[in-house]
Enzyme design. Structure first.
Site, short mmCIF file in Angstrom:
data_model
loop_
_atom_site.label_atom_id
_atom_site.label_comp_id
_atom_site.label_asym_id
_atom_site.label_seq_id
_atom_site.Cartn_x
_atom_site.Cartn_y
_atom_site.Cartn_z
N THR A 60 49.79 -2.34 59.98
CA THR A 60 50.23 -3.32 60.58
C THR A 60 49.85 -3.32 62.16
O THR A 60 50.35 -2.46 62.67
CB THR A 60 51.68 -3.92 60.40
OG1 THR A 60 51.78 -4.08 58.80
CG2 THR A 60 52.18 -5.09 61.12
N GLY B 188 54.60 1.15 54.08
CA GLY B 188 54.30 1.82 55.17
C GLY B 188 52.99 2.71 54.78
O GLY B 188 52.22 3.59 55.65
N LYS C 109 52.06 -8.33 49.79
CA LYS C 109 52.72 -8.57 50.84
C LYS C 109 52.63 -10.08 51.09
O LYS C 109 53.33 -11.14 51.43
CB LYS C 109 52.21 -8.05 52.10
CG LYS C 109 52.97 -8.21 53.59
CD LYS C 109 52.77 -7.53 54.60
CE LYS C 109 53.13 -6.18 54.48
NZ LYS C 109 52.04 -5.27 54.18
N GLN D 42 58.95 -9.89 56.36
CA GLN D 42 58.17 -9.18 55.06
C GLN D 42 59.56 -9.03 54.16
O GLN D 42 60.87 -9.05 54.54
CB GLN D 42 57.89 -7.95 55.48
CG GLN D 42 57.16 -7.22 54.29
CD GLN D 42 56.40 -5.80 54.92
OE1 GLN D 42 55.53 -5.98 55.96
NE2 GLN D 42 56.41 -4.84 54.18
N GLN E 111 49.60 -13.97 60.77
CA GLN E 111 50.79 -14.56 60.92
C GLN E 111 51.04 -14.71 62.68
O GLN E 111 50.67 -13.93 63.21
CB GLN E 111 52.11 -14.15 60.53
CG GLN E 111 52.16 -14.28 59.03
CD GLN E 111 53.47 -13.49 58.85
OE1 GLN E 111 53.53 -12.24 58.68
NE2 GLN E 111 54.39 -14.57 58.21
N ARG F 108 48.59 -7.92 59.13
CA ARG F 108 49.22 -7.10 58.29
C ARG F 108 48.39 -6.66 57.12
O ARG F 108 47.77 -7.73 56.60
CB ARG F 108 50.46 -7.61 57.90
CG ARG F 108 51.52 -7.99 59.13
CD ARG F 108 52.70 -8.87 58.49
NE ARG F 108 53.61 -9.25 59.46
CZ ARG F 108 54.65 -8.28 60.09
NH1 ARG F 108 54.63 -7.17 59.69
NH2 ARG F 108 55.21 -9.20 60.99
N HIS G 239 74.08 23.97 25.92
CA HIS G 239 73.33 24.87 25.11
C HIS G 239 72.72 26.15 26.10
O HIS G 239 72.96 27.26 25.70
CB HIS G 239 72.06 24.07 24.67
CG HIS G 239 72.19 23.03 23.62
ND1 HIS G 239 72.57 23.14 22.48
CD2 HIS G 239 72.23 21.66 23.97
CE1 HIS G 239 72.81 22.12 21.78
NE2 HIS G 239 72.58 21.14 22.83
N ARG H 156 60.33 -6.71 50.32
CA ARG H 156 59.87 -6.10 49.38
C ARG H 156 60.94 -5.52 48.30
O ARG H 156 62.11 -5.35 49.16
CB ARG H 156 58.94 -4.78 49.85
CG ARG H 156 59.50 -3.88 50.61
CD ARG H 156 58.72 -2.49 51.04
NE ARG H 156 57.80 -2.83 52.04
CZ ARG H 156 58.02 -2.62 53.20
NH1 ARG H 156 59.12 -2.37 53.70
NH2 ARG H 156 57.05 -3.03 54.25
N GLU I 20 62.33 -7.21 56.28
CA GLU I 20 62.09 -7.22 57.94
C GLU I 20 62.38 -8.36 58.34
O GLU I 20 61.77 -9.69 58.14
CB GLU I 20 60.73 -6.61 58.10
CG GLU I 20 60.15 -5.39 57.55
CD GLU I 20 59.11 -4.76 58.01
OE1 GLU I 20 58.42 -5.44 58.82
OE2 GLU I 20 58.30 -3.73 57.27
#
Length: 883
Positions: free
Chosen positions: A138, A134, A23, A311, A185, A119, A841, A313, A299
């Site tokens: 956070t 998750g 992150k 964020q 942050q 976080r 098959h 990812r 996010e």
């Protein structure tokens, strides 16, 4: 101490994952992208975690105990994880860390009472192949230095939440290799917040973005207390929106923490974003996506001064697009790809050596994505002259794939229609290719000598390959293999072989269509093909019954096999020393001499063959010992032959009673003879391919052993994670990128988690198709009828034949059945698979053994539980769950 415990986000980039976690690295990289606003802050590095947490004496024993727990011991994982978290949260932080955090807070200009988000940022998260979204914690709106320090230890402790521990175990990540950084942050106090997916997370469409939005903090959406407003954006415009009734929202409290509030009635119905704001947000998301090179889960927060990104990812659940990252796709225009795995009845992920070998020996160009192979059918789909034949052939093989292709066609704007005279490349191996017309080489009537000759020719080719490859090593081996691949393709493309194969299938379709029209018979060919000669796959299942006959009379041999685990049990002296043991060993050895090249997922050369892992057959042998008596193989074959003969007499008698009955009967008799002569050969070309693959593998594993002895590889199976060309280069140079094998292992674990679609577009949209039927009872599972009859019994959900434990009357439920599954067919009363078609098959062998079968049942292994009682309607194509 000389250790850097804190780094400002402004000094971080994506190369520093080891220091600041996934992150933190992503946030640092985000802050460097133009027009992307990231709240200021800093990272408490993994050095702090390692020095303060990992070296805590009280943790060592607990981590050892956690590693020893069974994956199924959820209660043990829960209790021990909670104990580890309590130890970590109780650690007293050293002054040097507290001072470093205090100085960093001052640099953010927030002051003592400013609010921050704290976080977790683990080294194993936000990876391209596993986001770990998750899994750690956070904390929002944390106020005051003391509270920030306390929440840092809480983030450290969240490495051992129950969900994080289970997630790591499932993804093969060692707990001790994961270290935690913490991102601190400045808190954004938004008017609205939510999540942006730069690709549609459901369909996979890379050109469609989805925005989930709500008022206040995004916590309301994440926790599920409100439904979000949902906006869909494509080509720079909002194309769809759903405005939810948002009764509640979460806001920050001045003294720290958050509160849930009820919105007034007017505000509940308002959209949380305007269309212009949504489009602007997606524009920012596209910049972020371009920077990281893959679709992102982002996010965001909206304040008076615009969007802030907190964020980003990778979206790890999307199925990769063929050629998107390698540049090997079919071209810049829109493309449509069809899954090879669904045609070959092997939808599992393949390792690089496996898929690259199939690419080199296949007749069609194939593109890899997600460890699977795909064929680009765009040219034939676009041309009016070949589209109908393509859809017809694919529909016979797998109706769901046909439906998925028709969904793309019906849109009218994805595949451009080619001019009628535009050339289209043929594809002889692809099951979508149109069937050829009759070949004079087959003669006026079915001649069994044609099949006998083709089999003899194939066996001679394999024998020559075995003889000639023995003296080849090093670079000379790879030169030889390139020549062998040419012969491999010549064998596959033999016109007589292809005509014989198609003759049996065409006759099957003819009989089913005509006898339905003339006599009202459904799937009459199912009985007419029972115990057809020269079917190497059905013979393989019956031959294992003969092996059971050699084992059954000897109780000590049976007891020995019930406990055997050593793959070399046939070579040791223990079995042979038992009464009857030598006879049993010789029977198994003889079986392996004939069929030992086969295994589950056999098109992947990296899979262990039965000859390499004979214990895989032991459960099936023991099931046969328990469920059958002596001579069962011959009895079953003769029983099927008599039923087919009786059905033939009945059909011909009834036809002769019709108008023009003699003509109909004579034509039907010719087709019955044709199908019984050629349908068994349907299974032989695949058997020949797998025989050759076994020879290739033995030679390549010899090279792997030499590389291990030379210190180039750590273990010989590492070659499975190299493509054929990469392995060739390593053999030539004795040099290998130290991290390549591990990266490929990580990729493979990710690929195993993905579900391959039947059809995939160049936009990334995954299509699975649907059965458009209204004749299925409510609650029943719809599939494709491939072998007539109805049977009721206990469902046995089996994903690996080595786990077989069958009783008479059981119904096999599995994902797919390639030829290696046929030994189980003799022991079951019915078959249900997630993948398959009329001539695949599993369907052929089910008909051969007279098993009611329904294939192509989506999610069958998840919707049907092991042990439930089910009813299989093999004539109508559906499955009922009874209990």
């Amino acid at each position: 101490m000389g250790t850097q415990y804190v780094i400002d986000l402004a000094e971080v980039d994506e190369r520093q994952t080891a220091a600041v976690g996934g992150k933190g690295a992503h946030l640092g990289a985000l802050a460097r992208i133009g027009d992307v606003h990231v709240p200021p802050g800093f990272c408490v590095t993994t050095d702090a975690y390692r020095h303060i947490v990992a070296e805590t004496p009280a943790l060592g024993d607990r981590l050892d105990r956690l590693a020893r727990l069974s994956p199924d011991d959820q209660e043990g994982v829960r209790a021990l994880s909670a104990e580890i978290r309590r130890v970590i949260e109780g650690i007293a932080l050293p002054d040097v860390l507290a001072e470093a955090v205090t100085r960093a807070l001052a640099r953010t200009d927030g002051g003592e009472r400013a609010a921050y988000a704290v976080r977790s940022s683990a080294t194993a998260e936000d990876q391209p192949t596993a986001s770990f979204a998750g899994q750690q914690d956070t904390y929002l709106n944390v106020v005051g230095t003391a509270e920030i320090l306390r929440h840092i230890t809480r983030c450290w402790a969240s490495v051992y939440t129950e969900r994080a521990v289970i997630y790591r175990r499932r993804n093969g990540v060692d707990h001790r290799t994961v270290h935690m950084a913490v991102v601190v942050q400045r808190m954004v106090l938004p008017d609205a917040a939510g999540i942006l997916f730069t690709a549609d997370p459901v369909t996979g469409d890379r050109k469609t973005a989805t925005v989930d939005a709500g008022f206040g903090l995004g916590e309301a959406l994440v926790s599920g207390i409100v439904n979000p407003d949902v906006f869909t954006v494509r080509d720079g415009a909002v194309v769809d929106r759903t405005i939810a009734a948002k009764e509640r929202a979460v806001y920050a409290l001045p003294a720290g923490g958050t509160e849930e509030v009820t919105l007034d009635a007017r505000r509940q119905k308002e959209p949380s974003l305007t269309d212009d704001q949504v489009v602007e947000l997606v524009r920012i998301g596209r910049r972020i996506e371009a920077h990281f090179g893959r679709p992102q889960d982002i996010e965001w927060c909206l304040t008076d001064d615009g969007f802030h990104i907190v964020q980003s990812r990778p979206i790890t659940t999307l199925f990769p697009v063929p050629g998107r990252e390698t540049g090997e796709g079919g071209g810049p225009e829109n493309r449509v790809y069809v899954s090879v795995g669904h045609q070959q009845m092997m939808t599992d992920a393949m390792k690089p050596l496996g898929y690259s070998m199939w690419q080199r020996t296949a007749m069609a160009d194939m593109y890899e994505a997600g460890g699977r192979l795909f064929v680009d059918v765009t040219p034939r789909l676009a041309a009016p002259g070949t589209r109908a034949a393509l859809l017809d052939a694919i529909g016979k093989h797998d109706p769901l794939t046909r439906d998925a292709l028709e969904t793309v066609i019906d849109r009218g704007d994805f595949v451009a229609t080619a001019l009628p005279d535009e050339p289209n490349e043929p594809d002889e191996q692809d099951a979508a290719a149109p069937a050829p017309g009759p070949d004079p080489a087959l003669g006026s009537g079915p001649d069994p000598a044609i099949v006998t000759g083709l089999i003899a020719r194939s066996e001679a080719s394999v024998a020559a390959l075995q003889r000639d490859i023995r003296t080849k090593t090093g670079p000379e081996l790879f030169d030889f293999l390139e020549e062998a691949f040419v012969e491999h393709k010549e064998v596959l493309s033999d016109p007589l072989s292809f005509q014989a194969l198609m003759a049996g299938m065409d006759a099957t379709w003819w009989l089913n269509e005509r006898l339905r029209e003339w006599l009202g018979e459904t799937n009459a060919a199912d009985t007419l093909t029972l115990s057809a000669p020269d079917n190497v796959t059905s013979e393989m299942g019956l031959a294992l019954l003969d092996v059971a006959d050699a084992v059954r009379p000897h109780p000590e041999v049976v007891a020995y096999l019930q406990g055997v685990e050593d793959e070399d049990f046939l070579r040791g002296g223990e079995l042979a020393a038992l009464p009857g043991g030598a006879e049993a060993r010789d029977a198994i050895e003889a079986y392996l001499d004939r069929y030992g090249a086969r295994c589950v997922g056999e098109i992947d050369i990296t899979r262990p063959r039965w000859r390499e892992r004979p214990t895989a057959l032991v459960p099936v042998i023991l099931d046969n010992v328990r469920n059958f008596g002596p001579g069962a193989a011959a009895h079953r074959f003769e029983q099927g032959r008599r039923k087919a003969a009786e059905k033939e007499r009945d059909v011909l008698t009834r036809l002769r009673a019709l108008p023009d009955g003699d003509v109909k009967a004579d034509e039907t008799k010719r087709m019955i003879d044709r199908v019984r002569t050629f349908i068994g050969y349907r299974e032989y070309p695949k058997y020949g391919i797998i025989q050759r693959y076994s020879v290739y593998k033995q030679a390549l594993m010899g090279e792997a052993e030499r590389l291990v002895r030379a210190g180039v590889l750590a273990e010989k199976e590492d070659v499975f994670y190299l493509t054929f060309q990469e392995l060739r280069d390593v053999v030539r140079t004795h040099r290998l990128d130290a991290g390549l094998v591990q990266r490929r292992k990580d990729d493979f674990r990710w690929h195993e988690e993905l579900t391959p679609p039947r059809v995939l577009t160049s936009d990334g949209e995954a299509l699975t198709g649907a059965y458009r039927r209204d004749d299925v009872p409510e609650g029943a599972l719809t599939g494709l009828a491939v072998s007539a009859g109805t049977v009721e019994g206990r469902a046995r959900v089996i994903l690996d034949i080595a786990d077989a434990d069958l009783e008479a009357g059981d119904i096999l439920v599995t994902t797919f059945t390639d030829p290696s599954w046929s030994p189980l067919f003799v022991a079951v009363a019915g078959l249900v698979t997630e993948v398959g078609g009329l001539m695949t098959h599993g369907a052929v062998i089910a008909r051969e053994y007279g098993l009611p079968a329904v294939v192509g049942v989506e999610k069958a292994t998840r919707l049907i539980r092991d042990g439930q009682r089910i009813r299989v309607h093999g004539t109508s194509g559906y499955v009922e769950i009874l209990s």
